[in-house]
Structures are given as structure tokens and as C-alpha cells.
Design an enzyme around this catalytic site. Structure first.
Site, mmCIF file in Angstrom:
data_model
loop_
_atom_site.group_PDB
_atom_site.id
_atom_site.type_symbol
_atom_site.label_atom_id
_atom_site.label_comp_id
_atom_site.label_asym_id
_atom_site.label_seq_id
_atom_site.Cartn_x
_atom_site.Cartn_y
_atom_site.Cartn_z
ATOM 1 N N SER A 246 -4.423 -3.269 6.557
ATOM 2 C CA SER A 246 -4.195 -4.585 5.959
ATOM 3 C C SER A 246 -5.417 -5.488 6.155
ATOM 4 O O SER A 246 -6.514 -5.144 5.723
ATOM 5 C CB SER A 246 -2.921 -5.196 6.550
ATOM 6 N N ASP A 333 4.293 -1.226 -1.572
ATOM 7 C CA ASP A 333 3.764 -2.222 -0.635
ATOM 8 C C ASP A 333 3.970 -3.623 -1.214
ATOM 9 O O ASP A 333 3.402 -3.954 -2.249
ATOM 10 C CB ASP A 333 2.271 -1.960 -0.402
ATOM 11 N N HIS A 372 4.647 -1.654 3.506
ATOM 12 C CA HIS A 372 3.336 -2.116 3.965
ATOM 13 C C HIS A 372 2.890 -1.506 5.292
ATOM 14 O O HIS A 372 1.693 -1.416 5.554
ATOM 15 C CB HIS A 372 3.351 -3.638 4.083
#
Length: 398
Positions: A246, A333, A372
């Protein structure tokens, strides 16, 4: 004369009697009429009272509706005013955007002692503290390969540092925003990687967890560089891989770009749920959905980010990175859209800087539900890593 007047008198008397009789009849008729009118008034009064009560009830209901509408309108105006005020507040105070990008003040899970990784089920992990710069201290976890967990019991920091020189590859893990190095999904990934025979070194950037300092893109990148150099000084010739997740992918590409520019690249770069750059990610983030079509969105929300020195330009960094690249991204995601990971791959794959190295994109179908941060659950992950990292050396041109 008498004969003439007598009939008149009699007639007068008859008329008087007749008048008296008619007067009594009229009085009786009048009494009857008065009684009828009184009854009608009483009847009218009885029927008027329900109408009056009904009218009063309707008036009260209308009053309540007006009061409710007034309150509702007041609330709507307040919400609208707040909605309009936020963009101006963000523009005038760009530090707000930095806080929302980093979310370092969100510490989840709460009430854990980062000095004791064993409390999180990491019974073969040591906690360190390093000092990248003056007034900056960062907390570090070093998890050794799980096959050594018995030997690690009761060992001190020196033993763990010496273990880096063993014949096992090392993964430097750079986490995303919010939380700490003790986040649940992060701990589960450490366990998976440790079970595959890797050392895992991770840390909290300055301002996160128990690390001291003020967050910034430059500072986060420098912290990562310091930890990488610390690892290389102790790992000998063992491979060192960099894994970013991320927001950590932005730190990872910043770091690897600097390493490649100084000609000390890592053995491979792994990006989990990456984005192209922070502007595109901010525009695609679910938090921005209510303002995405607001007039001047870029000027209000995106320009303050870059003016604060926050870019995390993964797309630009790809042009300056020369090492094997693996991108992992789940189709479902909700935080970093899948199309941004695919777009980054399409930028990197044809880049001249990667012409001698393997570049691979692994999508995870939305039916798997990895979203995610749950790619670590994939039973295919060990195979993917073995196949990719086994080919992490430069490919020779024929």
C-alpha cells in the site's frame, strides 16, 4: 240609535274576543318557535364542538410538520455548509491532508506492547531500536526463519543480528499507513514468510507506533534506507528483498530508486497493492468519493498534498529501478483500485530500466476475497514467491 250601536258593540266585543284568542295562539306559536330555535342552537352547539376539536388537531399536526421541516432544513443547511467548508479548510491547512495520507495517529490494534512481539504470537522475534537521525528513533522487529524458533528462545539482540549472516534470504517489509508493525494482517504475513525460510525485518516509520519523529515522505524513505544499510552490514552475501504494501510501496520504490542510483540495488522488489502516484490514489480512494466531482477537486484536495512534499511517485520511480519486480494485487481491493496496480505494471514492463530483469504481475480474483490486505492467505503465495525469487537474478541477453 241604540239598535245601531248594539251590533257595533257586539262586533267590537267579538273582535276583542277574537283578538284575545288570536293573541294567545300567537304567544303559543312564539313559544314553540323559541323552543325550536333553542333546540336548534343546542343541536348546533353539539355538532360544532367536534368540528372545533378536529380543526385544532389539524392545526397542531400542521404545526408539528412545520417544526419538523424547519429542523430538517436547518440540519440540511448545516450539512451543506460543512460540506462546502471542508475543501476550503483543507486548502488553507494542507497539514490536514498529510495527516489523512499517513494516518499514523491511528494505532490498531490498541493496547499492545510493541516491545513484546511474542504477545502477538511471534515467539522467534526480537525488538530493536535504531536511530537514523538525531532526535529520530524507530522500533524494529526481526523475525528469524521459523525452523529456528526453538534455538531463538531466550536469545539476545546480538544473537539475532548474527543470525542475519546465516544462509537465509532476508525480506525488508515496509508497511502501509495507519496501525503499527504489530497490525494483525502484518503479523500474519511475517508468519507466512518466516515459515518459508526468510528472515523478516520490519519497522515503524518515524511517528508511527513507538517510533519517535515527525512523519514525512523524505523521513520515511530515509528510515527505510537506514534499516536496509543496517541489514546489509550484517547479512553478508545473503539476498535482501524489499517488500512494500500500500503506502509502503511508495516508500519501497523511493528506496530502491536511491539504491539503484548508488549502484547497490536489492535482489528483488515486491509491491503488494501498489498505486501509480499519490495524486491518482487519493482521487481513487473511497474517502474522496463524496468530493470527486466537486468543482476544483484537484486544486482543493490534490494540490495541497504535493505542495506538502508528498508525491510517492511510483510511476516515475519505475524509470530508474533496475532489479526484478513482482506486483501482487487483488481485483476486489477497495482501497487501492486494481486498475492502478495494472497501470503501474504497464509502465514498468516496457521500461528500459527493467529490460534485463523479470517483471511479473500476479492478480488475485475477486472471488477469493483478499481485498486490500489479505493476500497472505493465498495458498498460492509460497509457490509464487519460490518461482519468482528463484529467478531474481538478471537475465542474460542472448
Amino acid at each position: 240609535m241604540r239598535k245601531r250601536t248594539e251590533p257595533v258593540t257586539l262586533e267590537h266585543e267579538r273582535c276583542a274576543a277574537s283578538g284575545s284568542s288570536s293573541s294567545g295562539s300567537a304567544a303559543a306559536a312564539l313559544d314553540a318557535d323559541c323552543s325550536l330555535k333553542q333546540n336548534l342552537r343546542l343541536a348546533g352547539k353539539g355538532t360544532a364542538e367536534p368540528h372545533s376539536a378536529s380543526d385544532a388537531g389539524m392545526k397542531r399536526a400542521l404545526g408539528r410538520r412545520k417544526s419538523l421541516w424547519f429542523r430538517l432544513r436547518k440540519i440540511l443547511l448545516c450539512v451543506l455548509g460543512f460540506y462546502i467548508a471542508i475543501p476550503f479548510l483543507v486548502k488553507l491547512c494542507p497539514g490536514i491532508q498529510a495527516k489523512l495520507i499517513f494516518l499514523n495517529f491511528v494505532r490498531v490494534p490498541y493496547f499492545i506492547d510493541l516491545k513484546k512481539p511474542q504477545d502477538q504470537g511471534l515467539n522467534h522475534t526480537c525488538n530493536y531500536y535504531l536511530q537514523p537521525e538525531d532526535d529520530v528513533t524507530i522500533g524494529v522487529w526481526h523475525t528469524i526463519p521459523s525452523v529456528w524458533w526453538k534455538n531463538a528462545q531466550g536469545k539476545d539482540q546480538m544473537w539475532y543480528e548474527d543470525a542475519l549472516a546465516s544462509n537465509h534470504a532476508i525480506i525488508l517489509y515496509l508497511h502501509g499507513n495507519a496501525g503499527t508493525r504489530g497490525g494483525d494482517h502484518r503479523v500474519e504475513l511475517y508468519k507466512v514468510l518466516s515459515s518459508l525460510g526468510y528472515h523478516v525485518v520490519t519497522f515503524d516509520y518515524r511517528g508511527w507506533g513507538d517510533s519517535v519523529g515527525t512523519p514525512s515522505e523524505r523521513g520515511m524513505t530515509y528510515d527505510a534506507l537506514h534499516v536496509f544499510d543496517w541489514i546489509k552490514a550484517r547479512s553478508g552475501d545473503n539476498p535482501v528483498y524489499i517488500w512494500g504494501h500500500s503506502l509502503g510501496t511508495g516508500v519501497a520504490t523511493n528506496l530502491v530508486r536511491r539504491l539503484c542510483e548508488r549502484e547497490t540495488p536489492p535482489d528483488a522488489l515486491i509491491l503488494e497493492s501498489p498505486f501509480t502516484n499519490i495524486r491518482e490514489e487519493a482521487k481513487s480512494h473511497p474517502f474522496s468519493v463524496i468530493y470527486r466531482y466537486f468543482p476544483g477537486f484537484d486544486w482543493f484536495f490534490l494540490d495541497p498534498i504535493t505542495s506538502s512534499g508528498i508525491k510517492f511517485a511510483n510511476d516515475e520511480n519505475m524509470k530508474h529501478i533496475s532489479c526484478p519486480l513482482l506486483i501482487l494485487h487483488a481485483e476486489d481491493d477497495p482501497v487501492v483500485p486494481f486498475h492502478l496496480g495494472r497501470k503501474l505494471y504497464n509502465i514498468a514492463a516496457p521500461s528500459r530500466s527493467f529490460r534485463d530483469f523479470k517483471v511479473q504481475f500476479i492478480p488475485f480474483h475477486s472471488d477469493l476475497g483478499y481485498r486490500h490486505k489479505y493476500i497472505y492467505k493465498s495458498p498460492e503465495l509460497p509457490r509464487i514467491l519460490r518461482e519468482f525469487l528463484g529467478k531474481s537474478e538478471p537475465e542474460r541477453q542472448h
